[in-house]
Design an enzyme around this catalytic site. Structure first.
Site, PDB file in Angstrom:
ATOM      1  N   LYS A 225       0.972  -1.162  -0.079  1.00 23.10           N
ATOM      2  CA  LYS A 225      -0.125  -0.066   0.015  1.00 23.10           C
ATOM      3  C   LYS A 225       1.205   1.297   0.095  1.00 23.10           C
ATOM      4  O   LYS A 225       2.239   1.315   0.285  1.00 23.10           O
ATOM      5  CB  LYS A 225      -0.995  -0.065   1.236  1.00 23.10           C
ATOM      6  CG  LYS A 225      -2.135  -1.161   1.068  1.00 23.10           C
ATOM      7  CD  LYS A 225      -3.150  -0.764  -0.004  1.00 23.10           C
ATOM      8  CE  LYS A 225      -4.119  -1.892  -0.169  1.00 23.10           C
ATOM      9  NZ  LYS A 225      -5.065  -1.862   0.872  1.00 23.10           N
ATOM     10  N   ARG A 259      -4.105 -10.403   3.755  1.00 20.02           N
ATOM     11  CA  ARG A 259      -4.178 -10.629   2.350  1.00 20.02           C
ATOM     12  C   ARG A 259      -2.531  -9.899   1.559  1.00 20.02           C
ATOM     13  O   ARG A 259      -2.726  -8.772   2.020  1.00 20.02           O
ATOM     14  CB  ARG A 259      -5.510  -9.545   1.779  1.00 20.02           C
ATOM     15  CG  ARG A 259      -5.559  -9.705   0.583  1.00 20.02           C
ATOM     16  CD  ARG A 259      -6.942  -8.949   0.108  1.00 20.02           C
ATOM     17  NE  ARG A 259      -7.264  -9.093  -1.328  1.00 20.02           N
ATOM     18  CZ  ARG A 259      -6.875  -8.309  -2.182  1.00 20.02           C
ATOM     19  NH1 ARG A 259      -6.198  -7.290  -1.891  1.00 20.02           N
ATOM     20  NH2 ARG A 259      -7.357  -8.364  -3.249  1.00 20.02           N
TER      21      ARG A 259
END
Length: 283
Positions: A225, A259
């Site tokens: 991210k 994840r």
């Protein structure tokens, strides 16, 4: 809390150890690996590799949900994911989740072999999604997102960050029960990077244990991210080490499933952190 998911002859015992969900984006424009697995053969090969590396779930998506992304049609999304799901289902027993907000895509994906629905809208974007999930009797992952992928990163502001995310997820759980989805088949996801600033993401990681009050397993998805890139000054494909540091912090603070794009390193990372939490090297 019973953190196990049991459905249609399948079991994920999320209370015994941290599980790893491998990300398989069959898209041309995902922020981390867009275009790498758009071809069916390459996507299937990568899915098989993730299963061999120890993924507990393979999460397949055909529509990018990166910030400012544009939606794709139902037909295009199905054209991308269905051949991959069908091919993987013939080769592996690893549960496959379909990452979609569209009920028709979810139905067709489950007919092809998927058995989990991962909906970043928490069943809000398609009025048929809750009914689809209830009828299928499969686990549903409910993620918090402020806004939509197209506008979620336009100055996200909260009065009470954790409190507002908790309220959102409580409402999502209520919607599930009202639709006939069994509560013990739900998983919550605070939505790292979806309508949050970099500092919001860091606070969610620090306070991840607060989500235990929902009495549901927590999925945590920090992989590659932007906040990791911001801290390390790295591009998405250079964020594996930073992603594993975030994964470790999340698992220490209560994540039941992570994840990730880097399955093998994540499997090793969570194995170490699980051992630290247990206080012994092996079971």
């Amino acid at each position: 809390m019973d953190a196990s998911l049991k459905w249609n002859g399948q079991v994920l015992d999320l209370g015994k150890r941290t599980h790893v969900m491998g990300v398989l984006n069959v898209t041309p424009d995902s922020f981390s690996d867009g275009g790498r697995y758009l071809e069916t053969e390459k996507a299937v090969a990568h899915g098989l590799e993730m299963a061999q590396d120890g993924a507990d779930v393979i999460d397949i998506g055909g529509e990018s949900t990166r910030p400012y992304s544009e939606p794709v049609s139902v037909d295009e999304e199905m054209d991308r994911v269905l051949p991959v799901i069908e091919a993987l289902r013939k080769e592996i027993r690893t549960p496959i989740s379909i990452d979609t907000c569209k009920a028709r895509v979810a139905r067709e994906a489950m007919a092809a072999g998927a058995s989990i629905i991962n909906d970043i809208s928490a069943l809000r974007f398609d009025p048929e999604m809750a009914r689809t999930a209830a009828q299928a009797g499969v686990p549903v992952i409910l993620m918090h997102m402020k806004g939509t992928p197209g506008d979620m990163q336009k100055n996200p502001v909260y009065g009470d960050l954790i409190g507002e995310i908790l309220d959102f997820l409580r409402d999502a759980l209520v919607r599930c029960e009202a639709a006939g989805i069994q509560r013990d088949l739900t998983v919550v996801d605070p939505g790292i990077g979806f309508g949050k600033t970099f500092d919001h993401n860091l606070r969610i990681i620090r306070e991840l244990s607060r989500f235990q009050c929902l009495d549901r397993p927590v999925l945590f998805g920090p992989s590659n991210k932007a906040f990791i890139g911001h801290i390390l000054k790295k591009e998405p494909h250079e964020r594996a080490t930073g992603s594993m540091a975030a994964v470790a912090a999340g698992v220490m603070n209560g994540a039941h499933m992570v994840r990730v794009h880097h399955v093998r390193t994540a499997v090793e990372t969570v194995r170490i952190i699980d051992a630290v939490k247990r206080g012994k090297a092996a079971e």
